[in-house]
Design a protein around this motif. Structure first.
Motif: not given
Length: 525
Positions: A264, A273, A277, A280, A479
């Motif tokens: 990520a 992204v 992301n 998370r 994701q």
């Protein structure tokens, strides 16, 4: 496992403490010897003198030392764990002690009907000034002297001095008292009692049989305690293995979550992204770490519980060998295990023994004649002027109950009620055993089916995660889908381990419910 005879017979004679005069012992010895020879004739040599031994062999392992270092660094198999637990169990040792005590009780019951001899002696100082006094009368007298005829008494030879003639010098009588002590200052006595029941009309046989029945119950208690311990050890053993599998699964989950964070961050730095992301992925990593901490705690506690069950220090670092674990087998029909349980469960045998014991107890409460031979020889020496120096007596006694106001009948009625309760308990026990066997049987079948389905689910989850991971790296998988696939894979691994754990514990429970140590000899090939 090896057989070890649990009874250690100590033939310690009972010693009495007494003090006696030498003369009293010399008088008592001949009579004691004759009485002993006479009564021993009624009791065959060696009869009923040994403690009752077990009617069966109680299985127990050899002692295992925990202090010599031989177990350090060695991974324990399930068989090793069972042997160690049985050897070190304090609860099992307490049951064995009760069993040994019951064997001695059988010996005690036999000896109650055997030869009994008792010696009592004393030597005492008495202060009792009681005396006897009797009045009497006397006269003053003097020897008669006639010169040339009767010489003076002192002139006579010694052998003729008592031949002198005397005459009363005063016609008035005199009065006096003749006295003597009744009790001497020193007194001693000795007493020998020997008794031997001759005819008991079966009372001895039934009393011994009742005591032996209780001993057999205690022996079954040992066996039952051993099997309970084996069941607990097996459950604890697989609980540790399950905890190890859970730790492995959570460690893999943490590694996968850490890889997600790196991916990520890399894609966020590349502008592919958003920052959400990364947040998370980091949140998922922290949750995985938290679960790993909890799983490690459960694993540590399971090892401590396992160590305590085996008699090890709870802080010991114990490693398990699972090479012999997770063996799947084909069960026989359910009715086979019902029949096996009814012939193997110790509780069934205990009920039968208790029923026989109540029948014997009822017979013992019946009024029956008892004849006994009792010999008593008593010697008393008080040194009195007026009392006899020696006294003795011998007794042959018989007892024939004629009327007891219904006491024996009342006791017998109580015993018969206990027998009825035992019959009710037997019915409840058989129903309970059937329920236990069927429940464990169905648990084995269910766990076996869950193993098959959980393996399929694990394969699917593993493939789903692999595809989601590839898709996430290529930017075609969200994701959130990757995280869901990872959680599904971790849970599939835990479910698979739990299915194997449930299968092995169900097998152990079924073996215990059937009254056997293992199911391996009672399954289809």
């Amino acid at each position: 496992m090896c057989e070890r005879r649990l009874l250690q017979k100590n033939e310690n004679g009972r010693q009495g403490i007494m003090s006696s005069s030498a003369s009293g012992l010399r008088r008592i010895a001949p009579v004691a010897l004759l009485s002993l020879l006479f009564l021993c004739a009624a009791n065959p040599a060696g009869a009923d003198t040994n403690a009752e031994k077990s009617t069966g062999a109680v299985q127990c392992p050899s002692e295992i030392s925990l202090d010599n270092g031989t177990l350090e660094g060695k991974s324990l198999s399930l068989a090793d764990a069972v042997d160690i637990a049985v050897a070190q169990s304090r609860t099992l040792k307490a049951s064995v002690n009760k069993l040994e005590a019951s064997w001695e009780k059988v010996s005690e019951t036999k000896k109650q009907f055997g030869l009994n001899m008792k010696v009592e002696a004393n030597y005492q100082r008495v202060h009792d000034p009681t005396s006897f006094a009797m009045p009497y009368t006397y006269y003053d007298v003097a020897p008669i002297y006639i010169p040339g005829v009767l010489p003076q008494p002192w002139d006579l030879p010694d052998n003729l001095k008592d031949e002198s003639m005397y005459t009363i010098t005063d016609p008035a009588p005199k009065f006096g008292f003749l006295s003597a002590e009744i009790n001497q200052n020193w007194q001693h006595g000795a007493e020998l009692k020997i008794s031997k029941p001759l005819l008991t009309f079966g009372k001895k046989r039934k009393a011994v049989a009742a005591a032996r029945s209780d001993s057999e119950v205690k022996e079954l208690d040992v066996e039952l305690e051993r099997r309970k311990l084996m069941l607990n050890v097996r459950k604890s053993f697989y609980q540790v293995l399950l905890a190890e599998r859970a730790v492995e699964a959570q460690e893999e989950s943490v590694e996968r979550a850490r890889a997600h964070v790196e991916a990520a961050n890399s894609r966020f730095n590349a502008g592919v992204v958003p920052k959400l992301n990364v947040i998370r992925a980091r949140s998922d990593l922290e949750q995985a770490k938290e679960k790993l901490i909890m799983t490690n705690k459960g694993h540590a506690l399971s090892i401590m519980s396992f160590n305590n069950l085996l008699g090890f220090p709870v802080s010991r670092k114990t490693e398990l060998n699972d090479e012999s674990a997770y063996r799947r087998m084909n069960l026989k029909p359910l009715d086979f295990y019902y029949a096996l349980a009814f012939v193997s469960r110790p509780e069934i045998k205990q009920i039968e023994l208790a029923q026989n014991a109540t029948e014997l107890a009822a017979e013992l409460e019946e009024k029956k004649a008892v004849f006994s031979l009792a010999g008593t020889w008593t010697f008393h020496n008080r040194g009195s002027t007026f009392a006899s120096q020696d006294a003795w007596r011998a007794i042959i006694a018989g007892e024939i109950p004629v009327f007891d106001n219904g006491l024996a009948s009342a006791k017998k009625a109580q015993v018969l009620k206990r027998r009825e309760n035992l019959n009710l308990s037997e019915t409840d026990l058989r129903e309970g055993i059937q329920l236990q066997v069927k429940s464990a049987y169905l648990d084995v079948i269910e766990a076996n089916q869950r193993i098959e389905s959980s393996e399929v689910i694990l394969e699917i989850a593993d493939e789903a995660y692999r595809m989601a991971d590839i898709g996430f790296k290529e930017g075609v998988t969200a994701q959130i889908d990757l995280i869901d696939a990872e959680h599904t894979l971790t849970q599939a691994r835990l479910n698979s381990a739990k299915a194997y754990f449930d299968y092995e514990t169900a097998k152990a429970q079924l073996a215990y419910s059937c009254g056997v140590d293992s199911l391996e000899d009672y399954v289809n090939e």
